[in-house]
Design an enzyme around this catalytic site. Sequence first.
Site, PDB file in Angstrom:
ATOM      1  CD  GLU A   1     -51.908 -95.057   4.981  1.00 14.86           C
ATOM      2  OE1 GLU A   1     -53.144 -95.151   5.151  1.00 14.86           O
ATOM      3  OE2 GLU A   1     -51.316 -93.961   4.875  1.00 14.86           O
TER       4      GLU A   1
ATOM      5  CB  ILE B   1     -79.055-110.620   8.642  1.00 16.33           C
ATOM      6  CG1 ILE B   1     -80.572-110.554   8.455  1.00 16.33           C
ATOM      7  CG2 ILE B   1     -78.701-111.210  10.013  1.00 16.33           C
ATOM      8  CD1 ILE B   1     -81.340-109.833   9.546  1.00 16.33           C
TER       9      ILE B   1
ATOM     10  N   GLY C   1     -70.785-107.184   6.012  1.00 19.89           N
ATOM     11  CA  GLY C   1     -69.629-106.870   6.850  1.00 19.89           C
ATOM     12  C   GLY C   1     -68.446-106.410   6.007  1.00 19.89           C
TER      13      GLY C   1
ATOM     14  CG  HIS D   1     -74.077-114.155  11.575  1.00 19.22           C
ATOM     15  ND1 HIS D   1     -73.426-113.740  10.446  1.00 19.22           N
ATOM     16  CD2 HIS D   1     -73.131-114.187  12.552  1.00 19.22           C
ATOM     17  CE1 HIS D   1     -72.161-113.514  10.722  1.00 19.22           C
ATOM     18  NE2 HIS D   1     -71.954-113.772  12.000  1.00 19.22           N
TER      19      HIS D   1
ATOM     20  NE  ARG E   1     -37.567 -85.970   7.060  1.00 20.79           N
ATOM     21  CZ  ARG E   1     -37.114 -84.794   7.526  1.00 20.79           C
ATOM     22  NH1 ARG E   1     -36.635 -84.696   8.751  1.00 20.79           N
ATOM     23  NH2 ARG E   1     -37.174 -83.714   6.773  1.00 20.79           N
TER      24      ARG E   1
ATOM     25  CG  HIS F   1     -70.525-118.055  10.891  1.00 17.13           C
ATOM     26  ND1 HIS F   1     -69.359-118.566  11.400  1.00 17.13           N
ATOM     27  CD2 HIS F   1     -70.731-116.876  11.534  1.00 17.13           C
ATOM     28  CE1 HIS F   1     -68.873-117.732  12.308  1.00 17.13           C
ATOM     29  NE2 HIS F   1     -69.688-116.693  12.406  1.00 17.13           N
TER      30      HIS F   1
ATOM     31  CG  HIS G   1     -46.132 -87.740  11.219  1.00  9.87           C
ATOM     32  ND1 HIS G   1     -47.317 -87.299  11.752  1.00  9.87           N
ATOM     33  CD2 HIS G   1     -46.251 -87.615   9.868  1.00  9.87           C
ATOM     34  CE1 HIS G   1     -48.113 -86.915  10.767  1.00  9.87           C
ATOM     35  NE2 HIS G   1     -47.501 -87.102   9.614  1.00  9.87           N
TER      36      HIS G   1
ATOM     37  CG  ASN H   1     -77.307-111.685   4.530  1.00 11.53           C
ATOM     38  OD1 ASN H   1     -77.125-110.697   5.240  1.00 11.53           O
ATOM     39  ND2 ASN H   1     -76.495-112.728   4.550  1.00 11.53           N
TER      40      ASN H   1
HETATM   41  C1  TPP Z   1     -62.829-107.247  10.882  1.00 17.92           C
HETATM   42  C2  TPP Z   1     -63.879-108.119  11.474  1.00 17.92           C
HETATM   43  N1  TPP Z   1     -64.661-107.624  12.433  1.00 17.92           N
HETATM   44  C3  TPP Z   1     -65.592-108.394  13.029  1.00 17.92           C
HETATM   45  C4  TPP Z   1     -65.742-109.690  12.655  1.00 17.92           C
HETATM   46  C5  TPP Z   1     -66.728-110.577  13.356  1.00 17.92           C
HETATM   47  N2  TPP Z   1     -67.827-110.898  12.461  1.00 17.92           N
HETATM   48  C6  TPP Z   1     -67.892-112.060  11.796  1.00 17.92           C
HETATM   49  S1  TPP Z   1     -69.216-112.157  10.811  1.00 17.92           S
HETATM   50  C7  TPP Z   1     -69.760-110.632  11.290  1.00 17.92           C
HETATM   51  C8  TPP Z   1     -71.046-110.075  10.770  1.00 17.92           C
HETATM   52  C9  TPP Z   1     -71.025-110.053   9.382  1.00 17.92           C
HETATM   53  O1  TPP Z   1     -72.280-109.877   8.811  1.00 17.92           O
HETATM   54  P1  TPP Z   1     -72.345-110.172   7.284  1.00 17.92           P
HETATM   55  O2  TPP Z   1     -71.063-109.789   6.687  1.00 17.92           O
HETATM   56  O3  TPP Z   1     -73.560-109.552   6.765  1.00 17.92           O
HETATM   57  O4  TPP Z   1     -72.427-111.737   7.209  1.00 17.92           O
HETATM   58  P2  TPP Z   1     -73.764-112.606   7.265  1.00 17.92           P
HETATM   59  O5  TPP Z   1     -74.531-112.138   8.453  1.00 17.92           O
HETATM   60  O6  TPP Z   1     -74.456-112.339   6.002  1.00 17.92           O
HETATM   61  O7  TPP Z   1     -73.302-114.014   7.415  1.00 17.92           O
HETATM   62  C10 TPP Z   1     -68.884-110.074  12.184  1.00 17.92           C
HETATM   63  C11 TPP Z   1     -69.060-108.732  12.800  1.00 17.92           C
HETATM   64  C12 TPP Z   1     -64.905-110.175  11.638  1.00 17.92           C
HETATM   65  N3  TPP Z   1     -64.960-111.423  11.208  1.00 17.92           N
HETATM   66  N4  TPP Z   1     -64.002-109.358  11.053  1.00 17.92           N
END
Ligand code: TPP
Length: 680
Positions: A415, A192, A161, A266, A524, A31, A477, A190
């Site tokens: 949690e 994106i 994310g 990305h 329990r 990335h 539960h 960013n």
């Molecule tokens: C819990 C989780 N779900 C999905 C992913 C897969 N994933 C990796 S990066 C990404 C997109 C993230 O976008 P952002 O956080 O904005 O990062 P950027 O594009 O700025 O590098 C996803 C969905 C992950 N790493 N973790």
Amino acid sequence: MGNGKNAFDQLCINTIRMLAVDAVQKANSGHPGMPMGAASMAYVLWTRFLKHNPANPRWPDRDRFVLSAGHGSMLLYSLLHLTGYDLSLEELKNFRQWDSKTPGHPESFLAPGVETTTGPLGQGFATGVGMAIAECFLAAHFNRPDHAIVDHYTYGIVSDGDLMEGISHEAASLAGHLKLGKLIYLYDDNRISIEGSTDLAFTEDRAGRFNAYGWHVQQLDDGNDLEAIIRAIRTARDEALRPSLIVVRTHIGYGSPNKQDTAAVHGEPLGADEVTLTKENLGWPLEPTFIIPEEALARFRQAFQEGKNREDEWNVRFQAYEKAHPQLAKEWKRAMSGALPAGWDKDIPIFPADAKGMATRVASGTVINAIAPKLATLIGGSADLAPSTKTLIKGTDDFKAGHYGQRNMRFGVREHAMGGILNGMALHGGMIPYGSTFLVFSDYMRPSIRLAAMMGLKVIYVFTHDSIGLGEDGPTHQPIEHLASLRAIPGLTVIRPADANETAEAWRFAIEHYGGPVALALTRQNLPTLDRAKYAPADGLSRGAYIISDTGGKRPEVILIASGSEVHIALEASEKLRQKGTAVRVVNMTSWELFDLQPRDYRNGVLPPDIAARVAIETGVSQGWDRYVGDRGEILGMNRFGASAPYKTLFEKFGFTADHVVGKALGLMGREKPKLSGDE
Ligand SMILES: Cc1ncc(C[n+]2csc(CCOP(=O)(O)OP(=O)(O)O)c2C)c(N)n1
């Protein structure tokens, strides 16, 4: 230069960017976009603010840095290499390759200086909150007037994310509530993510949301304006009563003429042509790759001397502290080393045999309170279930804003954040963190448990209400698949004690265990406290499975294997079988993981391979038990969801009775056809 940019700073920042570009290109995966966009803020943070010593990545009073957006790992690896950690350029060239210290996502301490494993988005966010909590607790516990030996910040870079994931909402809400003023996150805004613009799915007012959580929020509209970033971090550091979010408008893939601000940058290499265009655009030589200009390196490497100075200065302060407070200093060293005080377990009670007995959650609460006075840095709590999980420490108050030296954590109904926060507390060091909820809700924190196991962290989970034995709350539960699901996590030790004394042994094991997290599955409902004059001692638990009742020297005709609340049922069944003249052995299997670690001789002694008549009894899915009962054994499990009724009815209806077990055993031995209640 206007805008806070000067050519030398740009050279340094571009060094970070281009290392990321070249490493991703060479690995042909990774990335590049995030490091390119976030390089400026990372540069400012790491060269102007971060208190760290590359020569000693474990200096206890260092600032913690969490790259929550772990996919941008090359940003972190570049910073570590450039500032002088023991991470060679060769390692950067081996990005994502077998046996490198530079895996796709950062893994804690694989490369020195990587504070935590990140990659599953949102985890790092919560883990950083845990680190900040740890700092507050330890500062309150150990610092004395004029002697601040614990005094550092927790910084992080978080992404879209991270902020989309639920765990960050939970953790942010708690961090605001707790007023964690030394937590500072830079948000790489960013706009994106993988599928494209955040407009697709993420349009709320992020700053407003964090304001509402009680954070101090600043917004910068130019992620390359170094002066603005410096000012913002200063302001954040001055803000003592609120955690800080600095929203920094950045551009993913900054500098790439065709890919900046697109999802294309990305998660895949720029491609040879675009690498060329990007380097030309940023005024960077095309060849060779992995260039580190000497003057840039010298700037980054100042961290080495600065870090040494800061640690030296801290050491002087620590010596003064040691002089003024020798006992505390000793305690501090021990806590940070993870060692336990001598005699820490001497007040663990022995519970007398008692047919009525007690729930193992109640025994657990008693044990926690027996050991807590000796373990001053045992700290934990519950996700709003403490009255049920029995995890409160008496004689201490709630850990809350302004009362950070207290040990009862109130995680709220969160949690998942609890899981991530526990990881941060353990990673920080100096404390033994535990968290609790109902076993069924371990699902809500599973991603954090998995990371704790991956990192080998000392975290203890107290999971109560561990079966249909919780009764009337019903199938929502009642955990069914949860034991199997937790046992499937490598490195996690799951222990399901059979009575109060085994619960004490389980805690003893958990506190002394340094090989990863431990999950205690507790009831329990009341369980008889077994008469250990009649049955084997409870400390057999440490071997995972042990013979709790045997044949008096005869070769067993049948072996009953049970865990937790089903052990006393197996014992009752064994009495009945003995009355029928059957040579029966009962194996108490409290922990598969611990049993599997035993030498083969021991395992074969407990479960002799030539004895095929075996019945396993556990109120959970039978998945996996075949390993212990073999092809010709029987598993009495729960392969459907439970039901709402008093627990005794449920045990009866689902066949968890001594008579049913007897029937299964006799059936297996071929003496009688099984006549089983509930069987058609
Ligand atoms: C819990 C989780 N779900 C999905 C992913 C897969 N994933 C990796 S990066 C990404 C997109 C993230 O976008 P952002 O956080 O904005 O990062 P950027 O594009 O700025 O590098 C996803 C969905 C992950 N790493 N973790």
